[in-house]
Write an enzyme that holds these catalytic residues in place. Structure first.
Site, PDB file in Angstrom:
ATOM      1  N   GLY A   1      -0.722   6.053   2.122  1.00  0.00           N
ATOM      2  CA  GLY A   1      -1.739   7.109   2.196  1.00  0.00           C
ATOM      3  C   GLY A   1      -2.893   6.738   3.102  1.00  0.00           C
TER       4      GLY A   1
ATOM      5  N   ASP B   1      -7.921  -7.695  -0.673  1.00  0.00           N
ATOM      6  CA  ASP B   1      -7.187  -7.891   0.576  1.00  0.00           C
ATOM      7  C   ASP B   1      -8.123  -7.475   1.694  1.00  0.00           C
ATOM      8  OD1 ASP B   1      -6.670  -4.829   0.082  1.00  0.00           O
ATOM      9  OD2 ASP B   1      -6.208  -5.215   2.178  1.00  0.00           O
TER      10      ASP B   1
ATOM     11  N   CYS C   1      -8.366 -27.904   6.300  1.00  0.00           N
ATOM     12  CA  CYS C   1      -7.162 -27.218   6.786  1.00  0.00           C
ATOM     13  C   CYS C   1      -6.595 -27.956   8.004  1.00  0.00           C
ATOM     14  CB  CYS C   1      -7.476 -25.754   7.120  1.00  0.00           C
ATOM     15  SG  CYS C   1      -8.224 -25.486   8.738  1.00  0.00           S
TER      16      CYS C   1
ATOM     17  N   ASP D   1      -2.751   8.226  -2.860  1.00  0.00           N
ATOM     18  CA  ASP D   1      -4.078   8.767  -3.134  1.00  0.00           C
ATOM     19  C   ASP D   1      -4.599   9.486  -1.910  1.00  0.00           C
ATOM     20  OD1 ASP D   1      -4.235   6.395  -1.667  1.00  0.00           O
ATOM     21  OD2 ASP D   1      -6.236   5.915  -2.382  1.00  0.00           O
TER      22      ASP D   1
ATOM     23  N   GLY E   1     -11.314   3.539  -1.275  1.00  0.00           N
ATOM     24  CA  GLY E   1     -12.389   4.307  -0.655  1.00  0.00           C
ATOM     25  C   GLY E   1     -13.731   3.615  -0.627  1.00  0.00           C
TER      26      GLY E   1
ATOM     27  N   CYS F   1     -14.081 -28.270   5.465  1.00  0.00           N
ATOM     28  CA  CYS F   1     -12.738 -27.686   5.360  1.00  0.00           C
ATOM     29  C   CYS F   1     -11.687 -28.749   5.670  1.00  0.00           C
ATOM     30  CB  CYS F   1     -12.610 -26.530   6.346  1.00  0.00           C
ATOM     31  SG  CYS F   1     -11.007 -25.708   6.298  1.00  0.00           S
TER      32      CYS F   1
ATOM     33  N   CYS G   1      -8.923 -27.828  11.085  1.00  0.00           N
ATOM     34  CA  CYS G   1     -10.114 -28.686  11.014  1.00  0.00           C
ATOM     35  C   CYS G   1      -9.774 -30.172  11.040  1.00  0.00           C
ATOM     36  CB  CYS G   1     -10.938 -28.335   9.780  1.00  0.00           C
ATOM     37  SG  CYS G   1     -11.721 -26.718   9.958  1.00  0.00           S
TER      38      CYS G   1
ATOM     39  N   ASP H   1       0.882  -1.162   0.000  1.00  0.00           N
ATOM     40  CA  ASP H   1       0.000   0.000   0.000  1.00  0.00           C
ATOM     41  C   ASP H   1       0.929   1.224   0.000  1.00  0.00           C
ATOM     42  OD1 ASP H   1      -1.698   2.052   0.934  1.00  0.00           O
ATOM     43  OD2 ASP H   1      -2.980   0.566   1.881  1.00  0.00           O
ATOM     44  N   SER H   2       0.472   2.347  -0.545  1.00  0.00           N
ATOM     45  CA  SER H   2       1.342   3.531  -0.632  1.00  0.00           C
ATOM     46  C   SER H   2       1.623   4.187   0.716  1.00  0.00           C
ATOM     47  CB  SER H   2       0.693   4.576  -1.534  1.00  0.00           C
ATOM     48  OG  SER H   2      -0.464   5.084  -0.887  1.00  0.00           O
TER      49      SER H   2
ATOM     50  N   HIS I   1      -7.374 -21.456   9.859  1.00  0.00           N
ATOM     51  CA  HIS I   1      -8.659 -21.895   9.293  1.00  0.00           C
ATOM     52  C   HIS I   1      -9.300 -20.794   8.453  1.00  0.00           C
ATOM     53  CE1 HIS I   1     -12.659 -23.325   8.645  1.00  0.00           C
ATOM     54  NE2 HIS I   1     -13.080 -22.159   9.119  1.00  0.00           N
TER      55      HIS I   1
END
Ligand SMILES: [Zn+2]
Length: 381
Positions: A92, A280, A320, A159, A230, A318, A323, A89-90, A349
């Site tokens: 900002g 993200d 994982c 930004d 935003g 699941c 689990c 990320d910048s 998980h």
């Protein structure tokens, strides 16, 4: 960086990003590694969840340990031991998060942002470090320079993020500044010969005309990819989708699109349907640390009494590590006792759950069954 679209269904796209540190299948979900670590997980555990690209926060890393430390270590990928593709990320967003106050819900940082007075002008932003209060300044060119020195594969233009709701006048000023800064970032990036790829960020709050104006101005500059910023800051899900339906048709088909800080599984499915490729969010890890697990039957709160003697796994669908090896009863005990392992196992998980969702989304687009899949997910809620 090469981006190829391998399948499409209406606006939804399934493709592949090739970066200097490896490939990323899209639509992709990037776990948040604010401090160059996804909280609680080793890089091996993170890879095991299916993660292909990780986000780190420039604001935090430039303050501590400092860009020179990471540069000397050979970049974020080496420094963190992750080795794979990374996006920064910048900075900002963390700087402006102060002005947004506690209502800020966009989740792409696991830590707080700048403190004290934030001053913005056309040449950059002045703010105070949350660590020692020192006054610092970040210009668009510096944001690009710092991110290149951190060594990320994808970097973001600086930004101006507005609060929500905001007046159209304020949103217009921030949008025009974002466009001006984007041009300054692009000029700074053009002088470089690294592996990084600069994305422009479309702002404009919940105003269709501003979003369209910003998207068109950025596309004319020709970035490696485009982000939508935003959103997920307090507006409704309908407004978020409406803005995506304004912005996405303005963006070139051949470039990746990234929706910043979003979101819930439902948000993600809707955004993919509008044509978004990358996401993200802190939700899987933050909720995991708070004893909340995402499951195929909806989110569950482990502290609830009903799980006290439940010998079943978090989610029967699941596979994982959590689990396969632990019961809800044991996981509830860890959460109640405030054990460190609780956050670790739930983060494993939840991140696995998100990555499995992304794989299902990709598979459904490849098979031309995305609309059907969307219907199932949305009716489950
Ligand atoms: Zn699981």
């Amino acid at each position: 960086m090469k981006f190829s679209i391998e399948a499409k269904e209406e606006q939804a796209r399934c493709g592949r990003l090739e970066t200097a540190h490896g490939e990323v299948e899209t639509p992709a979900f990037m776990p948040v590694g604010t401090q160059a670590t996804v909280k609680g997980l080793t890089p091996d555990q993170l890879r095991e969840t299916g993660a292909q690209m990780v986000l780190a926060n420039t604001y935090h890393l430039m303050l501590r340990p400092g860009v020179e430390v990471i540069e000397k270590a050979g970049g974020l990928q080496k420094f963190s031991g992750w080795g794979g593709p990374m996006l920064t990320d910048s900075g900002g967003f963390q700087i402006f998060s102060l002005a947004r106050g506690p209502q800020n819900t966009r989740g792409n940082s696991e830590n707080s942002g700048a403190v004290g007075l934030v001053k913005v002008d056309d040449e950059g932003v002045t703010f105070s470090s949350h660590i020692d209060g020192k006054r610092l300044r970040l210009s668009p060119a510096e944001a690009v320079d710092v991110q290149n020195r951190l060594g990320a594969d994808i970097i973001m233009a600086l930004d101006e993020c507005t609060a929500y709701p905001v007046s159209i006048e304020e949103a217009r000023t921030a949008t025009e500044r974002t466009i001006k800064w984007a041009k300054m970032c692009l000029e700074a990036q053009q002088d470089r010969a690294g592996h990084s790829n600069l994305f422009g960020i479309v702002q404009g709050s919940a105003f269709s005309a501003l979003r369209q104006r910003c998207a068109r101005a950025l596309v004319a500059m020709d970035f490696a990819g485009y982000a939508v910023g935003g959103l997920s800051v307090g507006e409704s899900q309908e407004q978020m989708v409406e803005m995506l339906e304004v912005v996405c048709p303005e963006l070139p088909q051949a470039k990746p699109r990234y929706l910043m800080g979003v979101g819930t599984p439902r948000d993600i499915v809707l955004a993919v349907g509008a044509g978004v490729d990358m996401f993200d969010c802190v939700l899987p890890t933050r909720n995991g640390r708070n004893g909340v697990a995402f499951t195929s039957k909806g989110p569950i709160r482990l502290r609830n009494l009903c799980h006290r003697t439940d010998s079943g796994p978090l989610d029967r669908e699941c596979s994982c590590y959590t689990c396969l090896n632990f019961s809800r009863s044991y996981l509830r005990h860890l959460a109640m006792a405030g054990e460190m392992l609780s956050g670790i196992l739930l983060s494993i998980h939840n991140l696995s759950f998100y990555q499995a969702l992304m794989e299902q989304i990709r598979q459904s687009i490849r098979e031309g069954k995305f609309r059907q899949f969307t219907g199932k997910i949305l009716s489950d809620d």
